[in-house]
Design an enzyme around this catalytic site. Structure first.
Site, PDB file in Angstrom:
ATOM      1  N   ASN A 116       0.839  -1.203   0.000  1.00  0.00           N
ATOM      2  CA  ASN A 116       0.000   0.000   0.000  1.00  0.00           C
ATOM      3  C   ASN A 116       0.865   1.240   0.000  1.00  0.00           C
ATOM      4  O   ASN A 116       1.954   1.276   0.561  1.00  0.00           O
ATOM      5  CB  ASN A 116      -0.971  -0.027   1.197  1.00  0.00           C
ATOM      6  CG  ASN A 116      -0.432   0.688   2.418  1.00  0.00           C
ATOM      7  OD1 ASN A 116      -0.510   1.907   2.522  1.00  0.00           O
ATOM      8  ND2 ASN A 116       0.152  -0.075   3.344  1.00  0.00           N
ATOM      9  N   PHE A 120      -1.763   8.038   4.284  1.00  0.00           N
ATOM     10  CA  PHE A 120      -2.577   8.661   5.357  1.00  0.00           C
ATOM     11  C   PHE A 120      -3.808   9.388   4.833  1.00  0.00           C
ATOM     12  O   PHE A 120      -3.994  10.594   5.063  1.00  0.00           O
ATOM     13  CB  PHE A 120      -1.744   9.670   6.177  1.00  0.00           C
ATOM     14  CG  PHE A 120      -0.674   9.062   7.041  1.00  0.00           C
ATOM     15  CD1 PHE A 120      -0.706   7.731   7.419  1.00  0.00           C
ATOM     16  CD2 PHE A 120       0.387   9.855   7.509  1.00  0.00           C
ATOM     17  CE1 PHE A 120       0.284   7.179   8.227  1.00  0.00           C
ATOM     18  CE2 PHE A 120       1.372   9.324   8.318  1.00  0.00           C
ATOM     19  CZ  PHE A 120       1.326   7.982   8.668  1.00  0.00           C
ATOM     20  N   SER A 181       5.561   4.988   8.833  1.00  0.00           N
ATOM     21  CA  SER A 181       4.924   4.723   7.541  1.00  0.00           C
ATOM     22  C   SER A 181       5.870   5.161   6.426  1.00  0.00           C
ATOM     23  O   SER A 181       6.424   6.269   6.476  1.00  0.00           O
ATOM     24  CB  SER A 181       3.610   5.489   7.409  1.00  0.00           C
ATOM     25  OG  SER A 181       3.219   5.507   6.044  1.00  0.00           O
ATOM     26  N   ASN A 183       5.017   5.922   3.468  1.00  0.00           N
ATOM     27  CA  ASN A 183       4.287   6.614   2.402  1.00  0.00           C
ATOM     28  C   ASN A 183       4.126   8.115   2.610  1.00  0.00           C
ATOM     29  O   ASN A 183       3.419   8.767   1.858  1.00  0.00           O
ATOM     30  CB  ASN A 183       2.929   5.953   2.195  1.00  0.00           C
ATOM     31  CG  ASN A 183       3.084   4.492   1.830  1.00  0.00           C
ATOM     32  OD1 ASN A 183       3.873   4.165   0.943  1.00  0.00           O
ATOM     33  ND2 ASN A 183       2.387   3.619   2.527  1.00  0.00           N
ATOM     34  N   THR A 184       4.744   8.653   3.658  1.00  0.00           N
ATOM     35  CA  THR A 184       4.765  10.103   3.867  1.00  0.00           C
ATOM     36  C   THR A 184       6.227  10.524   3.865  1.00  0.00           C
ATOM     37  O   THR A 184       6.975  10.133   4.767  1.00  0.00           O
ATOM     38  CB  THR A 184       4.077  10.462   5.209  1.00  0.00           C
ATOM     39  OG1 THR A 184       2.695  10.118   5.088  1.00  0.00           O
ATOM     40  CG2 THR A 184       4.185  11.945   5.524  1.00  0.00           C
ATOM     41  N   LYS A 216       5.613   3.367  17.065  1.00  0.00           N
ATOM     42  CA  LYS A 216       5.596   2.303  16.053  1.00  0.00           C
ATOM     43  C   LYS A 216       6.824   2.404  15.163  1.00  0.00           C
ATOM     44  O   LYS A 216       7.123   3.461  14.610  1.00  0.00           O
ATOM     45  CB  LYS A 216       4.318   2.401  15.215  1.00  0.00           C
ATOM     46  CG  LYS A 216       4.136   1.225  14.260  1.00  0.00           C
ATOM     47  CD  LYS A 216       2.714   1.132  13.755  1.00  0.00           C
ATOM     48  CE  LYS A 216       2.531  -0.022  12.790  1.00  0.00           C
ATOM     49  NZ  LYS A 216       1.146  -0.120  12.322  1.00  0.00           N
ATOM     50  N   ASN A 244       5.864  -1.652  11.366  1.00  0.00           N
ATOM     51  CA  ASN A 244       5.126  -1.136  10.218  1.00  0.00           C
ATOM     52  C   ASN A 244       5.506  -1.945   8.966  1.00  0.00           C
ATOM     53  O   ASN A 244       6.238  -2.930   9.056  1.00  0.00           O
ATOM     54  CB  ASN A 244       5.433   0.359  10.040  1.00  0.00           C
ATOM     55  CG  ASN A 244       4.201   1.119   9.563  1.00  0.00           C
ATOM     56  OD1 ASN A 244       3.535   0.673   8.630  1.00  0.00           O
ATOM     57  ND2 ASN A 244       3.905   2.240  10.184  1.00  0.00           N
TER      58      ASN A 244
HETATM   59  C1  LIG Z   1      -3.718  -1.029   3.549  1.00  0.00           C
HETATM   60  C2  LIG Z   1      -2.886  -0.784   4.755  1.00  0.00           C
HETATM   61  C3  LIG Z   1      -2.945   0.456   5.398  1.00  0.00           C
HETATM   62  C4  LIG Z   1      -2.174   0.702   6.527  1.00  0.00           C
HETATM   63  N1  LIG Z   1      -2.260   1.909   7.155  1.00  0.00           N
HETATM   64  C5  LIG Z   1      -1.551   2.126   8.287  1.00  0.00           C
HETATM   65  C6  LIG Z   1      -1.668   3.356   8.979  1.00  0.00           C
HETATM   66  O1  LIG Z   1      -2.427   4.253   8.618  1.00  0.00           O
HETATM   67  N2  LIG Z   1      -0.900   3.522  10.106  1.00  0.00           N
HETATM   68  C7  LIG Z   1      -0.063   2.556  10.571  1.00  0.00           C
HETATM   69  O2  LIG Z   1       0.599   2.746  11.605  1.00  0.00           O
HETATM   70  N3  LIG Z   1       0.050   1.369   9.934  1.00  0.00           N
HETATM   71  C8  LIG Z   1      -0.675   1.145   8.816  1.00  0.00           C
HETATM   72  N4  LIG Z   1      -0.555  -0.061   8.181  1.00  0.00           N
HETATM   73  C9  LIG Z   1       0.404  -1.059   8.690  1.00  0.00           C
HETATM   74  C10 LIG Z   1      -0.257  -2.103   9.570  1.00  0.00           C
HETATM   75  O3  LIG Z   1      -0.807  -1.516  10.731  1.00  0.00           O
HETATM   76  C11 LIG Z   1       0.772  -3.183   9.971  1.00  0.00           C
HETATM   77  O4  LIG Z   1       1.797  -2.581  10.740  1.00  0.00           O
HETATM   78  C12 LIG Z   1       1.396  -3.871   8.779  1.00  0.00           C
HETATM   79  O5  LIG Z   1       0.461  -4.036   7.736  1.00  0.00           O
HETATM   80  C13 LIG Z   1       1.955  -5.250   9.145  1.00  0.00           C
HETATM   81  O6  LIG Z   1       0.921  -6.100   9.607  1.00  0.00           O
HETATM   82  P1  LIG Z   1       0.184  -7.209   8.662  1.00  0.00           P
HETATM   83  O7  LIG Z   1       1.264  -7.989   7.991  1.00  0.00           O
HETATM   84  O8  LIG Z   1      -0.655  -8.007   9.625  1.00  0.00           O
HETATM   85  O9  LIG Z   1      -0.647  -6.443   7.696  1.00  0.00           O
HETATM   86  C14 LIG Z   1      -1.326  -0.320   7.037  1.00  0.00           C
HETATM   87  C15 LIG Z   1      -1.282  -1.557   6.398  1.00  0.00           C
HETATM   88  C16 LIG Z   1      -2.037  -1.806   5.285  1.00  0.00           C
HETATM   89  C17 LIG Z   1      -1.978  -3.160   4.607  1.00  0.00           C
END
Ligand SMILES: Cc1cc2nc3c(=O)[nH]c(=O)nc-3n(C[C@H](O)[C@H](O)[C@H](O)COP(=O)(O)O)c2cc1C
Length: 328
Positions: A116, A120, A181, A183-184, A216, A244
């Site tokens: 992704n 934000f 993150s 992406n910022t 995080k 993350n």
């Molecule tokens: C579509 C998507 C959006 C995410 N948005 C955020 C976010 O806004 N803030 C954040 O701290 N992590 C965000 N994450 C990261 C997740 O909270 C997590 O740390 C990461 O996906 C690893 O866990 P997973 O393998 O179970 O997905 C996002 C992940 C995905 C897939």
């Protein structure tokens, strides 16, 4: 079962659209009386005897929803019906923003992964605070993950995080400073110890209610930077969320989550656990009870998932809690 039948069709559609449609359905159902109970009935039995107290908060089980799934807190009344022991909403930014251009969410089905680069997308802290104040507290503990608007200068980050925190402080049981993150632009540089110390100082200054504040981390931190970051954070934070998404992949631009992140996230957790006794929420590639058990054994106090839910469907968390309960 039903999810396995629907999956090929769902996965043939645009990933973000499916997320929006599913969230939309849940948002419509959420205010109906008994919605959480009905969802709970449809997704089966939860595992019993998994209660746990971490940072003074009692969790019904250690499996939570990771940030990013319910960014604006629209689903908090219904999602506990899936069996979660806690929810983390956000990331929430101070001002509303729409995020990056679409497409920005991609499935890697063979790998059980997602990339992704949402960047934000957030309704903003005032709007989320208003929604939370109009809803009752969810039936499980609520975490609120704080992000930063695109283009915020590093010198303004402490003030912006603190303002965002202040607007939301009374609504969350714990808070997460997201400096990881990918992406910022520039956000992950805030893991640098002097920046992080200023951010934590500003947030703790606004923390009259003494809510737990976690940091995080990114799985892409170099070892030397990690040690400095953990040492700094441990002085002012209540714990860590590890981790993350990673940019260490050769697919689409963005952060990779799901199964390919599992080893890396576990490795980082092990390193952080060796550096601090503070509570850690383990996240990254967790999809089964076995994964959760491993992560807890590696030193996590709680775990979370996002991508595992997309691949495993709505009964995933219940299967996991039953598995954890059976293994006790
Ligand atoms: C579509 C998507 C959006 C995410 N948005 C955020 C976010 O806004 N803030 C954040 O701290 N992590 C965000 N994450 C990261 C997740 O909270 C997590 O740390 C990461 O996906 C690893 O866990 P997973 O393998 O179970 O997905 C996002 C992940 C995905 C897939």
């Amino acid at each position: 079962m039903l999810y396995e039948v629907l999956k090929p069709w769902l996965f043939s559609l645009d990933a973000e659209r499916v997320h929006e449609e599913m969230s939309g359905l849940l948002t419509l159902a959420a205010p109906l009386p008994g919605a959480e109970a009905v969802l709970s009935l449809l997704t089966g039995e939860s595992g019993k005897g998994l209660e746990k107290t971490v940072f003074g908060i009692k969790f019904p089980n250690p499996i939570g929803l990771a940030a990013g799934f319910d960014k604006d807190g629209k689903l908090i009344s219904i999602l506990p019906g899936l069996g979660f022991g806690f929810l983390e909403i956000g990331s929430v930014t101070l001002e509303p923003q729409s995020g990056n251009d679409k497409p920005r969410l991609f499935r890697l089905v063979e790998q059980g992964a997602i990339i992704n680069r949402l960047g934000f997308n957030s309704e903003g802290a005032r709007s989320v605070a208003l929604r939370l104040s109009m809803n009752s507290h969810p039936s499980v503990p609520l975490g609120i993950n704080l992000g930063l608007n695109k283009g915020t200068a590093a010198k303004d980050a402490p003030k912006k995080y603190a303002q965002t925190f202040k607007l939301l402080a009374k609504h969350g049981d714990y808070f997460v400073i997201n400096v990881s993150s990918p992406n910022t632009p520039g956000l992950r540089d805030l893991q640098n110890s002097s920046e992080l110390a200023s951010i934590l100082a500003a947030v703790q200054d606004a923390n009259a209610l003494k809510k737990p504040v976690l940091v995080k981390l990114s799985p892409d931190l170099a070892d030397a930077d990690l040690a400095a970051c953990v040492e700094t954070a441990a002085k002012a934070a209540s714990g860590f969320v590890v981790s993350n998404t990673t940019i260490a992949h050769d697919g689409e631009k963005g952060g990779l989550s799901g199964l390919p992140l599992k080893a890396r996230a576990t490795e980082l957790l092990t390193k952080v656990r060796a550096m601090t006794a503070l509570p850690i929420i383990g996240v990254g590639g967790i999809a089964t009870a076995e994964d959760a058990k491993e992560r807890l054994a590696a030193g996590a106090d709680l775990v979370q998932l996002y991508t595992g839910l997309i691949y495993g469907g709505p009964s995933t968390v219940k299967r996991m809690t039953r598995g954890l309960a059976a293994a006790r």
